[in-house]
Scaffold this active site. Structure first.
Site, mmCIF file in Angstrom:
data_model
loop_
_atom_site.group_PDB
_atom_site.id
_atom_site.type_symbol
_atom_site.label_atom_id
_atom_site.label_comp_id
_atom_site.label_asym_id
_atom_site.label_seq_id
_atom_site.Cartn_x
_atom_site.Cartn_y
_atom_site.Cartn_z
ATOM 1 N N SER A 119 32.961 -2.933 -1.649
ATOM 2 C CA SER A 119 32.573 -3.751 -0.491
ATOM 3 C C SER A 119 32.328 -5.185 -0.925
ATOM 4 C CB SER A 119 31.308 -3.181 0.157
ATOM 5 O OG SER A 119 31.580 -1.908 0.695
ATOM 6 N N GLN B 200 37.431 -1.498 7.164
ATOM 7 C CA GLN B 200 36.538 -2.541 6.639
ATOM 8 C C GLN B 200 37.265 -3.795 6.142
ATOM 9 O OE1 GLN B 200 32.906 -1.509 4.590
ATOM 10 N NE2 GLN B 200 33.517 -2.760 2.865
ATOM 11 N N TRP C 30 30.442 -1.942 -5.083
ATOM 12 C CA TRP C 30 31.292 -2.969 -5.700
ATOM 13 C C TRP C 30 32.578 -3.209 -4.916
ATOM 14 C CZ3 TRP C 30 29.800 -6.777 -8.432
ATOM 15 C CH2 TRP C 30 30.718 -7.565 -9.139
ATOM 16 N N HIS D 151 35.581 5.506 -5.582
ATOM 17 C CA HIS D 151 36.256 5.495 -6.885
ATOM 18 C C HIS D 151 37.773 5.556 -6.733
ATOM 19 C CE1 HIS D 151 32.265 7.439 -8.247
ATOM 20 N NE2 HIS D 151 32.196 6.126 -8.270
ATOM 21 N N GLU E 122 24.225 1.666 -8.776
ATOM 22 C CA GLU E 122 24.082 0.347 -9.421
ATOM 23 C C GLU E 122 24.006 -0.765 -8.374
ATOM 24 O OE1 GLU E 122 26.819 1.518 -8.476
ATOM 25 O OE2 GLU E 122 28.015 -0.262 -8.045
ATOM 26 N N GLN E 123 23.709 -0.389 -7.122
ATOM 27 C CA GLN E 123 23.771 -1.383 -6.046
ATOM 28 C C GLN E 123 22.728 -2.489 -6.199
ATOM 29 O OE1 GLN E 123 23.561 1.255 -2.677
ATOM 30 N NE2 GLN E 123 25.495 2.252 -3.239
ATOM 31 N N ASP F 59 38.257 6.782 -15.128
ATOM 32 C CA ASP F 59 37.344 5.772 -14.589
ATOM 33 C C ASP F 59 35.937 5.972 -15.137
ATOM 34 O OD1 ASP F 59 36.196 7.759 -13.035
ATOM 35 O OD2 ASP F 59 37.257 7.204 -11.210
ATOM 36 N N GLU G 84 35.606 -6.881 -1.508
ATOM 37 C CA GLU G 84 36.308 -7.089 -0.228
ATOM 38 C C GLU G 84 35.704 -8.277 0.517
ATOM 39 O OE1 GLU G 84 37.291 -2.336 -0.079
ATOM 40 O OE2 GLU G 84 35.860 -3.135 1.357
#
Ligand code: UDP
Length: 474
Positions: A370, A350, A368, A19, A389-390, A115, A373
């Protein structure tokens, strides 16, 4: 000397690096591109202070940071779940946030940005007479699901998500299988459900949303939200992403990863990571290892301690000193793959790994950040969603956007998906789509790009806000 900023924005982060990372990137752009003063506020508890500090270190020197004092969560049942804890931590910290905002010196505060977990702070913004915005660190599709949960909840006859058609069509979005709904949305008896409804109800009170997505990524959704804002059905949602930070802050470890990648051929390495909180079971670890081995391709695997209790979310658990994630890999795996595979139990740089020319594909939990990116780097994905939520993200990536394959968590399927994405015929369409989206992501932040313009529009509103005298736009 540059003129000192006339307007200040307070950004209130919920716990967890996932976050904080995009919120810090938002803060950085507000300072650098728009000359605003910013204060980034974090909470105490539920996130690793060292990781937070590393993330915050990428802020410009003029940005301020503040940590709210600890509050007790000891009265809550131990099995209440991570999401509920986060919502509670935010709620119980609101008086500290308010006190902090009232005591801030320097430029007058014009807006408070919270957020996903922080919308309980919107009334604080209203009380203080500043604009209240929500930075949504996820997709348009997830905002749509949040809106829907309120309607369902208010309509007893409609029941809940699990009573609806399966798959469930989202306006302007994918048809979502119930199994792919975010955790907490499937069952009213889940403690987090009531919190989600309450959060979503507050959305109408926001002056606007900033979403970490971009128009070309979710075209139909973006259009739907634009229409709803014009009709006054929902606050304006400004797509301002993708926010991909330039540095991880943890420099010391980076060079070893990048040097190894420097020695691998172009487009040859599969990067494997499940984010800051993802934990595979021991069986899944064995299947993944066997799949990577059978694929015959090179890999860079960020290995975390497996989950022994079946919970795929390890957020908030601090590994013991003696824990060795590599010891949980199958017998002989490291020796058999030595030379073509690197398995490491460390924080990976990453963003740099994904944009390295050697990287060909990403086995990802579809967090999200990742996801964005990977999209920004043009790297196609193998979707292996775990929690939160993946699974929704994985559906969007495979069925709407077309930049991922989603195999079953079994060795043959994993090996086949990896081969497809690196060299396969079927995978070539996915690779092409990933390249197209890399261009689209770059366009969004080009000088006249849609996301750059959208953030400029919002920053403009924050700058005129004080002119009207009460901190709000008339
Ligand atoms: N990340 C990283 N190195 C790691 C693990 C994670 O840099 O070893 C970063 C990653 O680049 C991303 C964030 O941590 O920016 C994880 O966010 P995401 O939304 O993908 O997943 P979450 O961790 O919130 O599940």
């Amino acid at each position: 000397l540059p003129p000192s900023p006339q307007h200040q924005v307070v950004l209130f982060a919920s716990p967890g690096a996932g976050h904080l990372i995009p919120l810090v990137e938002l803060a950085r752009r507000l300072v650098v591109d728009h000359g605003l003063a910013v204060t980034v506020v974090t909470l105490t508890g539920m996130s690793n202070p060292a990781t937070d500090a590393a993330v915050l270190s990428s802020l410009p020197a003029s940005a301020a940071t503040a940590v709210l004092p600890a509050v007790s969560l000891d009265d809550l049942p131990p099995d209440i779940g991570f999401g509920t804890l986060m919502f509670e931590l935010v709620r119980r910290s609101l008086h500290h946030l308010r006190a902090l905002m009232e005591g801030l010196s320097g430029s007058p505060v014009t807006a408070l940005v919270c957020d996903f977990f922080g919308t309980a702070a919107l009334p604080v913004a209203a009380e203080l007479g500043v604009q209240g915005y929500v930075f949504f660190p996820n997709s348009f599709a997830l905002i749509s699901i949040m809106r829907h949960i309120v309607e369902l909840h208010g309509d007893a006859a409609a029941g809940e998500y699990r009573d609806l058609p399966d798959p469930l069509p989202l306006p302007g979005g994918p048809a979502l299988r119930h199994a792919d709904l975010p955790d907490g949305f499937r069952d009213r008896t889940d403690p987090v459900y009531a919190y989600l409804v309450e959060e979503a109800r507050r959305y109408g009170r926001a002056d606007g949303f900033l979403v970490n997505s971009f128009e070309e990524l979710e075209i139909a959704m973006a259009e739907t939200f634009k229409r709803d804002a014009e009709d006054g059905a929902f606050p304006p949602v400004y797509p301002v992403g993708p926010f991909v930070r330039s540095s991880t802050g943890e420099k010391a470890d980076e060079s070893a990863f990048l040097e190894w990648l420097d020695h691998q051929p172009k487009d040859s390495v599969v990067y494997v990571s499940f984010g800051t909180g993802g934990a595979l079971s021991v069986e899944q670890t064995a299947e993944l290892a066997a799949g990577l081995e059978a694929s015959g391709h090179r890999f860079l695997w960020i290995v975390r301690m497996p989950s022994l209790d079946g919970n795929p979310c390890a957020l908030g658990t601090v590994p013991g000193d003696k824990d060795d994630p590599l010891a949980w890999l199958p017998e002989g795996f490291l020796e058999r793959t030595s030379g073509r595979g690197l398995a490491v139990a460390a924080w990976a740089p990453q963003v740099r790994v994904l944009s390295h020319p050697a990287t060909a594909a990403f086995v990802s939990h579809c967090g999200w950040n990742s996801t964005l990116e990977s999209v920004a780097a043009g790297v196609p994905m193998v979707a292996w969603p775990l929690y939160a939520e993946q699974k929704t993200n994985a559906t969007i990536l495979t069925e709407v956007i077309g930049v991922a394959l989603r195999p079953a968590a079994a060795r043959e399927e994993i090996a086949a998906a990896v081969r497809e994405l690196v060299v396969g015929e079927k995978g070539s369409a996915v690779r092409r789509r990933a390249r197209e989206l890399r261009e689209a992501a770059a366009r969004a932040w080009s000088p006249e790009g849609s996301s750059r313009r959208a953030l400029g529009e919002v920053a403009g509103k924050w700058k005129v806000a004080l002119v009207s005298g009460n901190g709000r736009i008339a």
